[in-house]
Design a protein around this motif. Structure first.
Motif, PDB file in Angstrom:
ATOM      1  N   ILE A  18       0.839  -1.203   0.000  1.00 45.02           N
ATOM      2  CA  ILE A  18       0.000   0.000   0.000  1.00 45.02           C
ATOM      3  C   ILE A  18       0.872   1.251   0.000  1.00 45.02           C
ATOM      4  N   CYS A  19       1.762   1.381   0.993  1.00 46.94           N
ATOM      5  CA  CYS A  19       2.569   2.609   1.108  1.00 46.94           C
ATOM      6  C   CYS A  19       3.929   2.498   0.435  1.00 46.94           C
ATOM      7  N   HIS A  20       4.342   1.292   0.094  1.00 49.16           N
ATOM      8  CA  HIS A  20       5.625   1.018  -0.566  1.00 49.16           C
ATOM      9  C   HIS A  20       6.835   1.378   0.293  1.00 49.16           C
ATOM     10  N   GLU A  21       6.637   1.414   1.610  1.00 46.78           N
ATOM     11  CA  GLU A  21       7.743   1.593   2.556  1.00 46.78           C
ATOM     12  C   GLU A  21       8.209   0.209   3.006  1.00 46.78           C
ATOM     13  N   LYS A  22       9.473   0.127   3.403  1.00 53.82           N
ATOM     14  CA  LYS A  22      10.007  -1.149   3.893  1.00 53.82           C
ATOM     15  C   LYS A  22       9.314  -1.570   5.177  1.00 53.82           C
ATOM     16  N   ILE A  23       9.127  -2.867   5.310  1.00 55.60           N
ATOM     17  CA  ILE A  23       8.579  -3.440   6.532  1.00 55.60           C
ATOM     18  C   ILE A  23       9.743  -3.679   7.487  1.00 55.60           C
ATOM     19  N   ARG A  24       9.648  -3.091   8.648  1.00 56.29           N
ATOM     20  CA  ARG A  24      10.711  -3.188   9.654  1.00 56.29           C
ATOM     21  C   ARG A  24      10.337  -4.228  10.710  1.00 56.29           C
ATOM     22  N   SER A  25      11.295  -4.607  11.516  1.00 56.67           N
ATOM     23  CA  SER A  25      11.085  -5.689  12.478  1.00 56.67           C
ATOM     24  C   SER A  25      10.022  -5.355  13.525  1.00 56.67           C
ATOM     25  N   ASN A  26       9.786  -4.068  13.793  1.00 53.89           N
ATOM     26  CA  ASN A  26       8.801  -3.710  14.813  1.00 53.89           C
ATOM     27  C   ASN A  26       7.422  -3.427  14.215  1.00 53.89           C
ATOM     28  N   CYS A  27       7.249  -3.662  12.915  1.00 52.42           N
ATOM     29  CA  CYS A  27       5.982  -3.392  12.237  1.00 52.42           C
ATOM     30  C   CYS A  27       5.045  -4.589  12.351  1.00 52.42           C
ATOM     31  N   LYS A  28       3.762  -4.290  12.485  1.00 54.68           N
ATOM     32  CA  LYS A  28       2.746  -5.336  12.423  1.00 54.68           C
ATOM     33  C   LYS A  28       2.308  -5.458  10.968  1.00 54.68           C
ATOM     34  N   VAL A  29       2.276  -6.692  10.481  1.00 56.43           N
ATOM     35  CA  VAL A  29       1.963  -6.959   9.079  1.00 56.43           C
ATOM     36  C   VAL A  29       0.825  -7.979   9.021  1.00 56.43           C
ATOM     37  N   LEU A  30      -0.084  -7.778   8.078  1.00 53.37           N
ATOM     38  CA  LEU A  30      -1.137  -8.758   7.876  1.00 53.37           C
ATOM     39  C   LEU A  30      -1.118  -9.252   6.446  1.00 53.37           C
ATOM     40  N   ASN A  31      -1.598 -10.472   6.279  1.00 47.96           N
ATOM     41  CA  ASN A  31      -1.721 -11.105   4.967  1.00 47.96           C
ATOM     42  C   ASN A  31      -3.198 -11.313   4.683  1.00 47.96           C
ATOM     43  N   LEU A  32      -3.609 -10.969   3.482  1.00 46.25           N
ATOM     44  CA  LEU A  32      -4.942 -11.347   3.050  1.00 46.25           C
ATOM     45  C   LEU A  32      -4.874 -12.760   2.476  1.00 46.25           C
ATOM     46  N   LYS A  33      -6.009 -13.394   2.343  1.00 50.34           N
ATOM     47  CA  LYS A  33      -6.068 -14.760   1.827  1.00 50.34           C
ATOM     48  C   LYS A  33      -5.440 -14.862   0.428  1.00 50.34           C
ATOM     49  N   CYS A  34      -5.445 -13.763  -0.337  1.00 49.74           N
ATOM     50  CA  CYS A  34      -4.856 -13.754  -1.685  1.00 49.74           C
ATOM     51  C   CYS A  34      -3.326 -13.675  -1.637  1.00 49.74           C
ATOM     52  N   ASN A  35      -2.751 -13.686  -0.420  1.00 45.93           N
ATOM     53  CA  ASN A  35      -1.299 -13.667  -0.190  1.00 45.93           C
ATOM     54  C   ASN A  35      -0.641 -12.308  -0.395  1.00 45.93           C
ATOM     55  N   HIS A  36      -1.417 -11.243  -0.455  1.00 40.97           N
ATOM     56  CA  HIS A  36      -0.830  -9.907  -0.479  1.00 40.97           C
ATOM     57  C   HIS A  36      -0.760  -9.416   0.964  1.00 40.97           C
ATOM     58  N   TYR A  37       0.253  -8.629   1.255  1.00 40.93           N
ATOM     59  CA  TYR A  37       0.515  -8.237   2.643  1.00 40.93           C
ATOM     60  C   TYR A  37       0.746  -6.739   2.735  1.00 40.93           C
ATOM     61  N   PHE A  38       0.434  -6.205   3.930  1.00 42.77           N
ATOM     62  CA  PHE A  38       0.483  -4.765   4.165  1.00 42.77           C
ATOM     63  C   PHE A  38       0.814  -4.504   5.628  1.00 42.77           C
ATOM     64  N   HIS A  39       1.328  -3.291   5.899  1.00 43.38           N
ATOM     65  CA  HIS A  39       1.370  -2.853   7.291  1.00 43.38           C
ATOM     66  C   HIS A  39      -0.070  -2.888   7.802  1.00 43.38           C
ATOM     67  N   THR A  40      -0.270  -3.337   9.011  1.00 40.90           N
ATOM     68  CA  THR A  40      -1.614  -3.375   9.589  1.00 40.90           C
ATOM     69  C   THR A  40      -2.237  -1.983   9.569  1.00 40.90           C
ATOM     70  N   GLU A  41      -1.445  -0.949   9.892  1.00 40.29           N
ATOM     71  CA  GLU A  41      -1.967   0.423   9.920  1.00 40.29           C
ATOM     72  C   GLU A  41      -2.405   0.876   8.522  1.00 40.29           C
ATOM     73  N   CYS A  42      -1.645   0.515   7.495  1.00 40.46           N
ATOM     74  CA  CYS A  42      -2.002   0.889   6.124  1.00 40.46           C
ATOM     75  C   CYS A  42      -3.309   0.230   5.711  1.00 40.46           C
ATOM     76  N   TRP A  43      -3.470  -1.044   6.054  1.00 41.82           N
ATOM     77  CA  TRP A  43      -4.705  -1.747   5.705  1.00 41.82           C
ATOM     78  C   TRP A  43      -5.900  -1.123   6.424  1.00 41.82           C
ATOM     79  N   HIS A  44      -5.740  -0.816   7.709  1.00 40.75           N
ATOM     80  CA  HIS A  44      -6.855  -0.225   8.453  1.00 40.75           C
ATOM     81  C   HIS A  44      -7.207   1.158   7.903  1.00 40.75           C
TER      82      HIS A  44
END
Length: 75
Positions: A18-44
């Protein structure tokens, strides 16, 4: 479930689709069933914009592949 959380930290160093920023070790990440993933905050934020943007629908699409999900499945 249509959504899972990346508790194994497998996406560290990759880009949020979504934001095209790197995912860092302290970031919460979610996966949709289609296997695409995002920062939890970006998805919300995407869900918030969809709901408050006047969408008269119970569905939301993956920003990457456009797979459709019921909103209640991916909150």
């Amino acid at each position: 479930s249509q959504i899972t959380y990346d508790t194994q930290k497998t996406h560290i160093g990759k880009l949020c689709e979504i934001c095209h920023e790197k995912i860092r070790s302290n970031c919460k990440v979610l996966n949709l069933k289609c296997n695409h993933y995002f920062h939890t905050e970006c998805w919300h934020e995407t869900l918030r914009q969809h709901i408050t943007g006047g969408a008269q629908t119970d569905f939301v699409s993956c920003p990457t592949c456009r797979k459709t999900y019921y909103i209640y499945e991916v909150v």
